[in-house]
Design a protein around this motif. Structure first.
Motif, PDB file in Angstrom:
ATOM      1  N   ALA A 146       0.832  -1.215   0.000  1.00 33.69           N
ATOM      2  CA  ALA A 146       0.000   0.000   0.000  1.00 33.69           C
ATOM      3  C   ALA A 146       0.863   1.261   0.000  1.00 33.69           C
ATOM      4  CB  ALA A 146      -0.911   0.009   1.221  1.00 33.69           C
ATOM      5  N   THR A 147       2.163   1.105   0.130  1.00 29.07           N
ATOM      6  CA  THR A 147       3.051   2.274   0.142  1.00 29.07           C
ATOM      7  C   THR A 147       3.045   2.936  -1.241  1.00 29.07           C
ATOM      8  OG1 THR A 147       4.463   1.193   1.778  1.00 29.07           O
ATOM      9  CG2 THR A 147       5.440   3.042   0.563  1.00 29.07           C
ATOM     10  N   PRO A 148       2.858   4.261  -1.287  1.00 27.93           N
ATOM     11  CA  PRO A 148       2.856   4.932  -2.594  1.00 27.93           C
ATOM     12  C   PRO A 148       4.224   4.880  -3.262  1.00 27.93           C
ATOM     13  CG  PRO A 148       2.022   6.386  -0.853  1.00 27.93           C
ATOM     14  CD  PRO A 148       2.602   5.189  -0.179  1.00 27.93           C
ATOM     15  N   LYS A 149       4.221   4.897  -4.599  1.00 27.02           N
ATOM     16  CA  LYS A 149       5.487   4.893  -5.336  1.00 27.02           C
ATOM     17  C   LYS A 149       6.328   6.103  -4.937  1.00 27.02           C
ATOM     18  CE  LYS A 149       7.567   4.519  -9.862  1.00 27.02           C
ATOM     19  NZ  LYS A 149       7.436   3.978 -11.198  1.00 27.02           N
ATOM     20  N   GLY A 150       7.596   5.862  -4.790  1.00 23.91           N
ATOM     21  CA  GLY A 150       8.517   6.944  -4.482  1.00 23.91           C
ATOM     22  C   GLY A 150       8.718   7.190  -2.999  1.00 23.91           C
ATOM     23  N   ALA A 151       7.867   6.614  -2.143  1.00 17.46           N
ATOM     24  CA  ALA A 151       7.978   6.890  -0.710  1.00 17.46           C
ATOM     25  C   ALA A 151       9.271   6.309  -0.139  1.00 17.46           C
ATOM     26  CB  ALA A 151       6.776   6.328   0.033  1.00 17.46           C
ATOM     27  N   ASN A 152       9.857   7.071   0.740  1.00 17.72           N
ATOM     28  CA  ASN A 152      11.048   6.633   1.468  1.00 17.72           C
ATOM     29  C   ASN A 152      10.592   5.870   2.707  1.00 17.72           C
ATOM     30  OD1 ASN A 152      13.533   6.451   2.723  1.00 17.72           O
ATOM     31  ND2 ASN A 152      13.691   8.632   3.218  1.00 17.72           N
ATOM     32  N   THR A 153      10.866   4.574   2.740  1.00 17.48           N
ATOM     33  CA  THR A 153      10.570   3.802   3.958  1.00 17.48           C
ATOM     34  C   THR A 153      11.861   3.110   4.372  1.00 17.48           C
ATOM     35  OG1 THR A 153      10.057   1.647   2.973  1.00 17.48           O
ATOM     36  CG2 THR A 153       8.262   3.270   3.000  1.00 17.48           C
ATOM     37  N   THR A 154      11.823   2.425   5.518  1.00 18.20           N
ATOM     38  CA  THR A 154      13.070   1.825   6.011  1.00 18.20           C
ATOM     39  C   THR A 154      13.488   0.584   5.219  1.00 18.20           C
ATOM     40  OG1 THR A 154      11.796   0.666   7.693  1.00 18.20           O
ATOM     41  CG2 THR A 154      12.826   2.725   8.357  1.00 18.20           C
ATOM     42  N   THR A 155      12.550   0.012   4.439  1.00 17.71           N
ATOM     43  CA  THR A 155      12.968  -1.083   3.558  1.00 17.71           C
ATOM     44  C   THR A 155      12.876  -0.699   2.081  1.00 17.71           C
ATOM     45  OG1 THR A 155      10.751  -2.022   3.701  1.00 17.71           O
ATOM     46  CG2 THR A 155      12.427  -2.990   5.134  1.00 17.71           C
ATOM     47  N   SER A 156      12.448   0.523   1.804  1.00 20.24           N
ATOM     48  CA  SER A 156      12.542   1.061   0.441  1.00 20.24           C
ATOM     49  C   SER A 156      13.148   2.462   0.582  1.00 20.24           C
ATOM     50  CB  SER A 156      11.173   1.123  -0.241  1.00 20.24           C
ATOM     51  OG  SER A 156      10.316   2.049   0.408  1.00 20.24           O
ATOM     52  N   PRO A 157      14.362   2.504   1.142  1.00 19.91           N
ATOM     53  CA  PRO A 157      14.944   3.815   1.430  1.00 19.91           C
ATOM     54  C   PRO A 157      15.310   4.572   0.157  1.00 19.91           C
ATOM     55  CG  PRO A 157      16.541   2.081   1.876  1.00 19.91           C
ATOM     56  CD  PRO A 157      15.258   1.394   1.516  1.00 19.91           C
ATOM     57  N   ALA A 158      15.223   5.886   0.248  1.00 20.37           N
ATOM     58  CA  ALA A 158      15.701   6.720  -0.852  1.00 20.37           C
ATOM     59  C   ALA A 158      17.220   6.744  -0.748  1.00 20.37           C
ATOM     60  CB  ALA A 158      15.120   8.116  -0.731  1.00 20.37           C
ATOM     61  N   GLY A 159      17.892   6.165  -1.744  1.00 19.30           N
ATOM     62  CA  GLY A 159      19.361   6.072  -1.698  1.00 19.30           C
ATOM     63  C   GLY A 159      20.014   6.817  -2.832  1.00 19.30           C
ATOM     64  N   GLU A 160      21.274   6.541  -2.984  1.00 19.62           N
ATOM     65  CA  GLU A 160      22.050   7.198  -4.045  1.00 19.62           C
ATOM     66  C   GLU A 160      21.564   6.761  -5.427  1.00 19.62           C
ATOM     67  OE1 GLU A 160      24.927   9.229  -3.531  1.00 19.62           O
ATOM     68  OE2 GLU A 160      24.326   9.248  -1.409  1.00 19.62           O
ATOM     69  N   VAL A 161      21.116   5.514  -5.497  1.00 20.64           N
ATOM     70  CA  VAL A 161      20.755   4.943  -6.794  1.00 20.64           C
ATOM     71  C   VAL A 161      19.243   4.741  -6.935  1.00 20.64           C
ATOM     72  CG1 VAL A 161      21.211   3.020  -8.364  1.00 20.64           C
ATOM     73  CG2 VAL A 161      22.981   3.746  -6.747  1.00 20.64           C
ATOM     74  N   ILE A 162      18.613   4.307  -5.834  1.00 20.89           N
ATOM     75  CA  ILE A 162      17.176   4.000  -5.907  1.00 20.89           C
ATOM     76  C   ILE A 162      16.394   5.060  -5.117  1.00 20.89           C
ATOM     77  CG2 ILE A 162      15.395   2.259  -5.437  1.00 20.89           C
ATOM     78  CD1 ILE A 162      17.676   0.158  -5.470  1.00 20.89           C
ATOM     79  N   PRO A 163      15.471   5.769  -5.784  1.00 20.79           N
ATOM     80  CA  PRO A 163      14.755   6.874  -5.123  1.00 20.79           C
ATOM     81  C   PRO A 163      13.486   6.418  -4.401  1.00 20.79           C
ATOM     82  CG  PRO A 163      14.271   6.889  -7.465  1.00 20.79           C
ATOM     83  CD  PRO A 163      15.139   5.687  -7.219  1.00 20.79           C
ATOM     84  N   GLY A 164      13.615   5.549  -3.401  1.00 21.86           N
ATOM     85  CA  GLY A 164      12.433   5.127  -2.632  1.00 21.86           C
ATOM     86  C   GLY A 164      11.706   3.963  -3.284  1.00 21.86           C
ATOM     87  N   LYS A 165      10.442   3.758  -2.884  1.00 23.09           N
ATOM     88  CA  LYS A 165       9.689   2.586  -3.356  1.00 23.09           C
ATOM     89  C   LYS A 165       9.499   2.613  -4.872  1.00 23.09           C
ATOM     90  CE  LYS A 165       5.568  -0.136  -2.824  1.00 23.09           C
ATOM     91  NZ  LYS A 165       4.135   0.003  -3.109  1.00 23.09           N
ATOM     92  N   GLN A 166       9.736   1.477  -5.491  1.00 25.46           N
ATOM     93  CA  GLN A 166       9.745   1.378  -6.950  1.00 25.46           C
ATOM     94  C   GLN A 166       8.381   1.089  -7.569  1.00 25.46           C
ATOM     95  OE1 GLN A 166      12.959   1.590  -9.070  1.00 25.46           O
ATOM     96  NE2 GLN A 166      12.786   2.915  -7.273  1.00 25.46           N
ATOM     97  N   GLN A 167       7.453   0.597  -6.757  1.00 21.16           N
ATOM     98  CA  GLN A 167       6.185   0.136  -7.330  1.00 21.16           C
ATOM     99  C   GLN A 167       5.029   1.052  -6.939  1.00 21.16           C
ATOM    100  OE1 GLN A 167       8.082  -1.668  -5.163  1.00 21.16           O
ATOM    101  NE2 GLN A 167       9.174  -3.044  -6.556  1.00 21.16           N
ATOM    102  N   TYR A 168       3.999   1.054  -7.790  1.00 18.79           N
ATOM    103  CA  TYR A 168       2.763   1.743  -7.405  1.00 18.79           C
ATOM    104  C   TYR A 168       2.041   0.915  -6.365  1.00 18.79           C
ATOM    105  CZ  TYR A 168       3.531   4.851 -11.340  1.00 18.79           C
ATOM    106  OH  TYR A 168       4.072   5.775 -12.192  1.00 18.79           O
TER     107      TYR A 168
END
Lengths: 306, 393
Positions: A146-168
C-alpha cells in the motif's frame, strides 16, 4: 448520520489508549464504531492499533475484543461470527451483535490478504476495516504493497541509486469489489459524515462489507501531527485517495474535488517524499501524476461520472 | 447401547465428530485427512449436526477461525495432517496460550520435503512443545475413544488446553476396522453442554482475548499454562474411568503389554504398537520375556510413570517414527531417556528410527530389535545407540 447525534453516542474506543499523537487509526476507528448500534466483537490484527489499545491488564475497548495474530484477523472474526450463527440457530442466543475485523495495510494488503479474501468470499456477516497508513508503521515504517510509489521507507529507502519505493500501490478496494461482496467503500477521516454513513451501511449489510480508510501516520509520513486530517483532504483533492463506494456492484463517487490539485500538493508536506523534489527525480513526479490521472479517470468511468 | 460397525479411521472420526456435535468446525482438506472432513460436511449438509462448518481457504485460517469460534464461547473443532498442521504452527501456540479447549484429530503424515503423503509422526512431533495435549492410537477404535474423551479433558476446569488426537495416516485412516461406536445419546451425555466462563459473545461482561502481554504478566500466564499441563495426567485418568463405565474399554496414560515380567521391551506409539504386539507374542512363544509399552498420552509426557514401568527391564528400545536431526535420536527416545535419568533404573536404552514416509514396518523387523536387545542384555554392550530400521544404506 448527523454529527451532533453521532457525538452524543458513547465512545466504544476510550481515551487512555497509547496511539501516537496525530495517529489516524484511533480517529478512524472511533468514527466507524459510532455507526454500530449493537454490542460488537472487535478483532484486530497485530499492529499499531492492537498493541496500543490492549496492553494487559488494560483495554481501551468497551466491546469484546480479540487479537489472534498478524495475518488472520479476518479468519478469526469469521470463526467468532460462525460461533454466533451456530448458537443463534440452536436457540442459545438471541441478541444482535456486530462483528468487525480491523487491520492496517500490512495485515490487510499483504500478510493477511489470503485470510481477508477467504472471509469475504465465504460471505460472513462481518465488516472488515483497513486503516491504511501506507507502510508497516508498527515495526518502524517498512514498505507495504500500500506504500505509494517513491515513498522513502526503512525497507525502500531513498538512496544514491534508488529513489524510494519502486512500485505503485496495490488497489485493495478494487480487489475487494471484485469479490462481488455486497458493500465496499473507500473513505477518509476528513469527511466524517461520509465515513460514518459508510460504516453504518457496512454494519447494516447482511454479509461481508469492506471499508478502506486512509489514516495519517505522522511518524511514517514525516508530516506534522496536527495536519493529518488536512493531509487526508489533500489526498482526496489531488485524487490520490478517491472516495467511492461499490454497493451491490454499483460504483458511486462520493467526492469530486471542485478543482483537482496537482499531486505535488500531496507529496510536498510529507518528508517521505522529500527526495522526489531533487532535480534528478523530476521525471518521477511526472510519472506519479500520470498514474494518479489514469487512476482517477478509471474511477470516474466506473462511477459513471464521465 | 453401542454399535458394532466396520469403518475406516477417517469414517469413525467423522462419526465421533458427529456425536460430539460441535458448534463450529473450521477445516481444510488434506490427504490423508480428507475423507474425515468430507464425511463431516455431509452430516452438516444433511442436518445431522448443529455445526456451522467454515470452509476456510487454508489450515492457517482453519486454526485461526477455530480459535475465534472457541474464544466466542462455542465448542469448536478442526482436523488436519502433515503440512496442514505445520501451517497452523503459529496459531497452535496461540490456541494453547489462550487456553482454548479445541479438539483436533491429526491424521499423521510425513512432513515435506521431499513431499510424501504417507504415515510418519514428523507432523505431530513438530507440535510436541506447542502446549497441546497429544494422544496416540493403535487403531481406529482408540482414535475414536480418544476423540470423545479429549473433549472432556480439554474442557476440564483444571486443564483448559487444546488436544490433538493422532491417528496414523492410511494405516488407520484408510483401513476398515471392526469397531464399536457408542450410542449417540451416550456421547451427548458424556461430553455434555459446553459453557465457557469468559467468552466474547457475552455483552454483559465483554472481555479482551489476546492482549499484548509484556514482561510484567506474560511469565505468570505461561506459569499458569505449565500448571494446567501438570494437571492433565490426573484428569486423563479420571475421564478414562468414567468412559470405561459407558464403553467397557479401559484406558490409562499408556498400555503395558506383557511388560510385568519382561526383561526386554520396546516403547512405541501409533499403529506400530499392533505390529509390536505380534512380535512380542511370537517371542513369548519362544520363551523370550518380551514386552511393549504403548504410549497413549504423549503430551504432557507421563515421565515418572513411564520410567517406573520400564525400570526393571534389562534393555529397552524406543521406536520413533520421526527424527529430530539433532543427532541425539528421535523425540520419544529423548523424552524416555530423560525420564529414566531420575529413576533408579539400570538399563540400556536404544533408539530405532523407522517407518519414515510410510515405509512399512514388519513383525520380523521388530523381532530383530528384540534380538538386539537380548544381545545387549546378555553382553552389556551397546554397539550403536541410535539406529535406523528398515532403510537402505
Amino acid at each position: 448520520m448527523k454529527l451532533k447525534e453521532a457525538a452524543k453516542k458513547e465512545e466504544r474506543l476510550t481515551g487512555g489508549h497509547r496511539l501516537c499523537s496525530g495517529c489516524g487509526a484511533g480517529t478512524v476507528v472511533r468514527l466507524v464504531m459510532r455507526a454500530s448500534d449493537n454490542p460488537a466483537v472487535v478483532g484486530c490484527s497485530t499492529g499499531c492499533l492492537e498493541v496500543s489499545t490492549t496492553i494487559y491488564p488494560y483495554t481501551a475497548w468497551e466491546d469484546s475484543f480479540i487479537h489472534n495474530a498478524f495475518e488472520n484477523v479476518a479468519a478469526t472474526i469469521s470463526g467468532v461470527e460462525s460461533a454466533y450463527r451456530s448458537l443463534r440457530n440452536q436457540g442459545k442466543m438471541d441478541e444482535d451483535f456486530d462483528f468487525i475485523a480491523i487491520g492496517g495495510d500490512g495485515g490487510s494488503y499483504d500478510i493477511g490478504f489470503q485470510s481477508l479474501s477467504g472471509a469475504m468470499e465465504r460471505g460472513h456477516d462481518m465488516v472488515y476495516l483497513c486503516y491504511d497508513n501506507g507502510a508497516y508503521m508498527n515495526t518502524g515504517i517498512q514498505r507495504s504493497s500500500a506504500t505509494p510509489k517513491g515513498a522513502n521507507t526503512t525497507t525502500s529507502p531513498a538512496g544514491e541509486v534508488i529513489p524510494g519505493k519502486q512500485q505503485y500501490r496495490k488497489e485493495l478496494t478494487d480487489i475487494m469489489a471484485a469479490h462481488n461482496i455486497p458493500y465496499v467503500a473507500q473513505a477518509s477521516p476528513f469527511k466524517p459524515q461520509d465515513l460514518m454513513k459508510k460504516a453504518k451501511k457496512a454494519f447494516e449489510t447482511e454479509g461481508p462489507a469492506f471499508l478502506n480508510v486512509l489514516a495519517p501516520c505522522p511518524r511514517g509520513w514525516r508530516s506534522k501531527a496536527e495536519e493529518g486530517i488536512e493531509l487526508t483532504k489533500i489526498a482526496a483533492d489531488t485524487c490520490f485517495w478517491p472516495l467511492f463506494e461499490v454497493e451491490n456492484g454499483e460504483w458511486k463517487l462520493n467526492y469530486n474535488p471542485k478543482a483537482k490539485k496537482p499531486i505535488t500538493d500531496w507529496l510536498e508536506p510529507q518528508g517521505r517524499f522529500k527526495h522526489l523534489f531533487k532535480p534528478e527525480n523530476e521525471g518521477l513526479i511526472e510519472e506519479i501524476q500520470e498514474h494518479v490521472d489514469e487512476r482517477w479517470e478509471t474511477i470516474l468511468h466506473r462511477c459513471g461520472e464521465e | 447401547m453401542s454399535n458394532q460397525v466396520a469403518l475406516t479411521g477417517n469414517e469413525v472420526m467423522a462419526q465421533a465428530m458427529r456425536q460430539i456435535n460441535p458448534d463450529v468446525v473450521a477445516a481444510y482438506p488434506i490427504t490423508p485427512q480428507t475423507a474425515m472432513v468430507q464425511l463431516f460436511s455431509q452430516f452438516v449438509a444433511d442436518g445431522k449436526v448443529d455445526t456451522e462448518y467454515v470452509t476456510v481457504e487454508s489450515e492457517h485460517s482453519a486454526m485461526s477461525a477455530t480459535v475465534g469460534a472457541s474464544a466466542a464461547g462455542s465448542r469448536a473443532m478442526t482436523a488436519t495432517a502433515a503440512n496442514g498442521l505445520a501451517l497452523m504452527w503459529e496459531v497452535l501456540y496461540i490456541a494453547s496460550g489462550t487456553r482454548l479447549p479445541i479438539v483436533m484429530p491429526v491424521v499423521n503424515r510425513a512432513l515435506s520435503g521431499p513431499i510424501n503423503i504417507h504415515c510418519d509422526h514428523s507432523d505431530a512431533m513438530g507440535a510436541r512443545d506447542s502446549g497441546w495435549i497429544q494422544f496416540f492410537a493403535e487403531n481406529g477404535q482408540e482414535a475414536y475413544d480418544n476423540a470423545i474423551q479429549a473433549v472432556r479433558i480439554s474442557e476440564h476446569e483444571d486443564v483448559r488446553l487444546p488436544s490433538i488426537v493422532n491417528l496414523d495416516g492410511f494405516i488407520i485412516s484408510h483401513a476398515v476396522e471392526n469397531l464399536e461406536i457408542l450410542a449417540d445419546e451416550d456421547v451427548e451425555e458424556f461430553v455434555g453442554d459446553y459453557q465457557a466462563d469468559n467468552y466474547l459473545l457475552n455483552s454483559e461482561d465483554p472481555i479482551a482475548v489476546g492482549p499484548l502481554d509484556l514482561q510484567d504478566f506474560y511469565f505468570e500466564h505461561k506459569m499458569q499454562q505449565a500448571v494446567a499441563a501438570s494437571n492433565v495426567k490426573d484428569v486423563v485418568l479420571e475421564v478414562a474411568k468414567e468412559y470405561e463405565e459407558i464403553s467397557g474399554r479401559e484406558y490409562g496414560l499408556f498400555e503395558e503389554y506383557k511388560l510385568d515380567d519382561a526383561e526386554v521391551a520396546v516403547v512405541a506409539l501409533g499403529s506400530t504398537t499392533g505390529t509390536a504386539k505380534a512380535a512380542v507374542d511370537n517371542l513369548r512363544e519362544q520363551g523370550v520375556k518380551a514386552g511393549l509399552l504403548k504410549i497413549r498420552l504423549y503430551r504432557p509426557f507421563p515421565a515418572e510413570e513411564i520410567a517406573n514401568a520400564l525400570k526393571d527391564l534389562d534393555a529397552v528400545a524406543i521406536l520413533d517414527r520421526a527424527d529430530t536431526f539433532s543427532t541425539t535420536g528421535g523425540p520419544v527416545y529423548i523424552d524416555t531417556r530423560a525420564a529414566l535419568y531420575d529413576s533408579d533404573a539400570d538399563l540400556e536404552v536404544v533408539n530405532y528410527v523407522y517407518g519414515l514416509g510410510g515405509r512399512d514396518i514388519k513383525v520380523e523387523e521388530i523381532e530383530s530389535v528384540f534380538e538386539d536387545l537380548q544381545q545387549i542384555a546378555e553382553t552389556g554392550n551397546v554397539e550403536q545407540k541410535i539406529n535406523y530400521l528398515g532403510v537402505r544404506e
